[in-house]
Design a protein around this motif. Structure first.
Motif, PDB file in Angstrom:
ATOM      1  N   UNK A   4      13.391 -11.703  -3.344  1.00 28.42           N
ATOM      2  CA  UNK A   4      14.319 -11.035  -2.448  1.00 28.42           C
ATOM      3  C   UNK A   4      13.795  -9.698  -1.950  1.00 28.42           C
ATOM      4  N   UNK A   5      12.636  -9.276  -2.403  1.00 28.32           N
ATOM      5  CA  UNK A   5      12.088  -7.991  -2.001  1.00 28.32           C
ATOM      6  C   UNK A   5      10.681  -8.153  -1.462  1.00 28.32           C
ATOM      7  N   UNK A   6      10.322  -7.259  -0.555  1.00 26.40           N
ATOM      8  CA  UNK A   6       8.968  -7.188  -0.011  1.00 26.40           C
ATOM      9  C   UNK A   6       8.346  -5.912  -0.554  1.00 26.40           C
ATOM     10  N   UNK A   7       7.186  -6.040  -1.211  1.00 25.21           N
ATOM     11  CA  UNK A   7       6.538  -4.881  -1.801  1.00 25.21           C
ATOM     12  C   UNK A   7       5.377  -4.411  -0.933  1.00 25.21           C
ATOM     13  N   UNK A   8       5.239  -3.103  -0.870  1.00 27.63           N
ATOM     14  CA  UNK A   8       4.178  -2.490  -0.078  1.00 27.63           C
ATOM     15  C   UNK A   8       3.717  -1.217  -0.773  1.00 27.63           C
ATOM     16  N   UNK A   9       2.639  -0.659  -0.282  1.00 27.93           N
ATOM     17  CA  UNK A   9       2.120   0.573  -0.870  1.00 27.93           C
ATOM     18  C   UNK A   9       1.377   1.368   0.186  1.00 27.93           C
ATOM     19  N   UNK A  10       1.341   2.677  -0.007  1.00 24.00           N
ATOM     20  CA  UNK A  10       0.660   3.556   0.937  1.00 24.00           C
ATOM     21  C   UNK A  10       0.358   4.895   0.302  1.00 24.00           C
ATOM     22  N   UNK A  11       0.036   5.867   1.131  1.00 24.05           N
ATOM     23  CA  UNK A  11      -0.352   7.167   0.588  1.00 24.05           C
ATOM     24  C   UNK A  11      -0.017   8.294   1.551  1.00 24.05           C
ATOM     25  N   UNK A  45      -3.120  -8.654  -5.568  1.00 27.31           N
ATOM     26  CA  UNK A  45      -3.384  -7.223  -5.576  1.00 27.31           C
ATOM     27  C   UNK A  45      -2.396  -6.472  -6.458  1.00 27.31           C
ATOM     28  N   UNK A  46      -2.842  -5.361  -7.026  1.00 31.06           N
ATOM     29  CA  UNK A  46      -1.914  -4.397  -7.597  1.00 31.06           C
ATOM     30  C   UNK A  46      -1.471  -3.457  -6.477  1.00 31.06           C
ATOM     31  N   UNK A  47      -0.404  -2.744  -6.719  1.00 29.51           N
ATOM     32  CA  UNK A  47       0.082  -1.797  -5.717  1.00 29.51           C
ATOM     33  C   UNK A  47      -0.966  -0.727  -5.421  1.00 29.51           C
ATOM     34  N   UNK A  48      -1.688  -0.282  -6.450  1.00 31.55           N
ATOM     35  CA  UNK A  48      -2.719   0.740  -6.241  1.00 31.55           C
ATOM     36  C   UNK A  48      -3.819   0.230  -5.316  1.00 31.55           C
ATOM     37  N   UNK A  49      -4.246  -0.999  -5.516  1.00 27.68           N
ATOM     38  CA  UNK A  49      -5.265  -1.579  -4.637  1.00 27.68           C
ATOM     39  C   UNK A  49      -4.757  -1.675  -3.209  1.00 27.68           C
ATOM     40  N   UNK A  50      -3.500  -2.057  -3.059  1.00 27.39           N
ATOM     41  CA  UNK A  50      -2.909  -2.172  -1.727  1.00 27.39           C
ATOM     42  C   UNK A  50      -2.930  -0.834  -1.010  1.00 27.39           C
ATOM     43  N   UNK A  51      -2.544   0.221  -1.718  1.00 32.17           N
ATOM     44  CA  UNK A  51      -2.497   1.544  -1.097  1.00 32.17           C
ATOM     45  C   UNK A  51      -3.866   1.952  -0.558  1.00 32.17           C
ATOM     46  N   UNK A  52      -4.906   1.763  -1.352  1.00 34.08           N
ATOM     47  CA  UNK A  52      -6.255   2.133  -0.923  1.00 34.08           C
ATOM     48  C   UNK A  52      -6.707   1.267   0.248  1.00 34.08           C
ATOM     49  N   UNK A  85       5.601   1.853  -2.569  1.00 35.57           N
ATOM     50  CA  UNK A  85       5.102   2.836  -3.535  1.00 35.57           C
ATOM     51  C   UNK A  85       4.058   3.718  -2.864  1.00 35.57           C
ATOM     52  N   UNK A  86       4.153   5.032  -3.101  1.00 34.93           N
ATOM     53  CA  UNK A  86       3.229   5.984  -2.481  1.00 34.93           C
ATOM     54  C   UNK A  86       2.498   6.825  -3.522  1.00 34.93           C
ATOM     55  N   UNK A  87       1.256   7.140  -3.197  1.00 39.24           N
ATOM     56  CA  UNK A  87       0.465   8.107  -3.960  1.00 39.24           C
ATOM     57  C   UNK A  87      -0.008   9.190  -3.008  1.00 39.24           C
ATOM     58  N   UNK A  88      -0.406  10.335  -3.551  1.00 42.04           N
ATOM     59  CA  UNK A  88      -1.133  11.281  -2.709  1.00 42.04           C
ATOM     60  C   UNK A  88      -2.616  10.930  -2.796  1.00 42.04           C
ATOM     61  N   UNK A  89      -3.358  11.218  -1.749  1.00 40.64           N
ATOM     62  CA  UNK A  89      -4.779  10.866  -1.702  1.00 40.64           C
ATOM     63  C   UNK A  89      -5.495  11.862  -0.807  1.00 40.64           C
TER      64      UNK A  89
END
Length: 312
Positions: A4-11, A45-52, A85-89
């Motif tokens: 029911x959810x769509x997961x994404x990642x960024x920075x 993918x993991x979320x971290x890999x997606x963000x990069x 999910x977001x990280x700083x980069x």
């Protein structure tokens, strides 16, 4: 993850221009909006890999992840919830010079702006909320961090099925798969040094990573289970050295030793011990926890911890 959810990642990608901090925002072609770089998770993918990966695909910038800066949630037109999910980069000057971005059907342009300007012009409230978290890291002197990654070795042959010495126990087929799968997420955090117990199961766990990075593994008897059981382990010396170096490192060790590793990280960084540290130390085979520490003031306490489980 649920259907029911769509997961994404960024920075939140940042750089210093002179004495001023700027962040990168993207002008998307299709939506004619202004947003932060992000994208959906690809299978496996993991979320971290997606963000990069997404930062590179949308901006041409090779980055490694710093501390996490929050999670945004909103509804898509399909009514599914999107969770980002977001990280700083940090975008280093070398990364900026090497970028080959050109406007395309997805991203019309890139713009480096002040945090204040970004909060005024970003198209979506959820992005502005992420920048509020980012500002908190700036105020706390925690924007520049380095990770100490604590990795439990992958699945090894049980003692009952092995006739040799314990230190020579090999990985199982599943363990070898786990060792290969952790390479991507560990690379996302910019690992520069690999330190491992000299036990075969630990060295084999980090071997694919060392091969991928073209770096040596540094065997460390002070992190071994044999030394721990003999009362000769000296985790404090190892952790003190790693904190002083302020460089991204992965430490591969054993279940009985890992709680002591976390205890020594908390002491070396002036962090108050709590349940969250004990939780981060409860790692299954092939799992790891990323401890983010301030590069400018390591003694100010752990900035954040995130844990990645093995799915092999």
């Amino acid at each position: 993850m649920t259907e029911s959810a769509v997961f994404a990642a960024g920075a939140v990608v940042w750089r210093m221009v002179g004495q001023k901090l700027h962040i990168l925002v993207i002008h998307r072609t299709k939506y004619a909006d202004l947003t932060l770089p992000k994208g959906k998770v690809d299978p496996g993918e993991t979320l971290a890999e997606t963000a990069v990966r997404e930062v590179y695909e949308e901006t041409g910038l090779h980055v490694v992840l710093g501390a996490p800066v929050g999670i945004s949630k909103y509804r898509l037109p399909s009514r599914k919830q999107k969770i980002v999910h977001y990280w700083c980069a940090e975008a280093t000057e070398a990364a900026v010079r090497e970028s080959h971005f050109v406007p395309n059907k997805e991203v019309a342009g890139l713009e480096w702006v002040s945090v204040k300007r970004a909060k005024e012009t970003l198209s979506y409230p959820v992005d502005r909320e992420i920048l509020t978290n980012f500002e908190k890291l700036i105020r706390e002197g925690a924007l520049q961090t380095f990770p100490i990654i604590v990795l439990r070795h992958a699945k090894a042959l049980p003692r009952a099925e092995w006739t040799g010495t314990d230190a020579d126990r090999p990985l199982t087929t599943r363990g070898a798969k786990q060792a290969r799968q952790i390479v991507g997420p560990l690379r996302a955090f910019g690992v520069r040094r690999i330190v491992s117990s000299p036990a075969v199961r630990c060295l084999s766990t980090v071997e694919p990573l060392a091969t991928e990075l073209g770096r040596e593994t540094h065997p460390e008897p002070l992190l071994s289970q044999d030394a721990f059981e003999a009362g000769t382990a000296d985790v404090r010396t190892v952790i003190g050295k790693r904190v002083r170096s302020r460089k991204a490192v992965v430490l591969c060790s054993h279940r009985p030793v890992i709680p002591t590793i976390f205890r020594e990280i908390s002491l070396a960084t002036g962090t108050v011990e709590g349940r969250y540290l004990r939780d981060a130390a409860e790692l299954a085979p092939g799992a790891f926890s990323v401890v983010h520490v301030s590069a400018t003031n390591p003694g100010s306490g752990i900035v954040s911890i995130e844990t990645y489980e093995s799915h092999a």
